[in-house]
Design an enzyme around this catalytic site. Structure first.
Site, PDB file in Angstrom:
ATOM      1  CE  LYS A 120      12.305   3.116  34.314  1.00  0.00           C
ATOM      2  NZ  LYS A 120      12.075   1.980  35.229  1.00  0.00           N
ATOM      3  CG  ASP A 138       6.794   2.664  36.292  1.00  0.00           C
ATOM      4  OD1 ASP A 138       5.673   2.507  35.741  1.00  0.00           O
ATOM      5  OD2 ASP A 138       6.905   3.136  37.433  1.00  0.00           O
TER       6      ASP A 138
END
Length: 216
Positions: A120, A138
């Site tokens: 991420k 997320d």
């Protein structure tokens, strides 16, 4: 959800915010990298408060590494998991100095080799600092993708894969930011603001939230 609806969703999101970006404050790829590492399980607001004090003092890999863990902690101790993050940041700075001439690498593999940098974080840096069309999934993007039907998936990897496949190419670079901001301010977790949503008529979510009554 069909491709026509999906395209219209991103057309509207783009019209509302033509040039989206992260809410993290940074002036270089390195500052962005450190801010994203610090933002894990923390708010952008809390990270910005800390880095406003840190970056004027130290904002290069060599400068932050010179602080050491004990020197860095006072700047970031208001952020969750600050001790672990301090260790990761200092080690990341060491690796940047020793292995990358003090520069932030531009490949996913090299980024993910840095302490505190997962997929991420790498996606955020690649997208925001270097203009690579990636999507960092997320909690906000995961929720919006599933709730709206844009790209439902059982985990973040599945959602990322679907988004990369289904989002029209012209929207890919900025899709990450549009979805995060939509999840942060409109399609919020407990009670989405469907009555104030520009894409509500295109969304697959059945239990739309009505306009609150006055005084409620």
């Amino acid at each position: 959800m069909n491709a026509e609806k999906r395209r219209e969703i991103f057309t509207r999101l783009r019209a509302a915010l033509p040039h989206p970006t992260t809410e993290l404050e940074y002036t270089s790829p390195f500052e962005l990298l450190i801010s994203v590492i610090l933002s894990a399980q923390a708010t952008d607001v809390s990270v910005n408060k800390a880095t406003r004090k840190l970056y004027p003092v130290a904002n290069t890999p060599a400068q932050i590494h010179a602080l050491g863990v004990d020197g860095l902690i006072p700047y970031i101790q208001t952020i969750g998991l600050y001790r672990t993050k301090a260790k990761n940041v200092i080690e990341t700075c060491r690796m940047l100095v020793e292995l990358h001439d003090g520069q932030v690498p531009r490949t996913r593999e090299q980024l993910e080799a840095l302490p505190g940098v997962g997929r991420k974080t790498a996606n955020v840096v690649l997208n925001t600092a270097f203009g690579v069309p990636t999507i960092a999934v997320d909690t906000h993007i995961f929720r919006v993708s599933n709730r709206t039907g844009i790209a439902p998936g059982k985990d973040v990897d599945a959602v990322e894969h679907k988004l990369m496949k289904l989002v029209p190419t012209e929207f890919l670079l900025d899709a990450h930011h549009w979805l995060i901001l939509h999840g942060r301010y409109t399609c919020i977790a407990r009670k989405p603001l469907c009555w104030n949503c520009s894409i509500a008529d295109l969304c697959d979510f059945k239990a739309k939230t009505p306009l609150p009554e006055k005084g409620v």
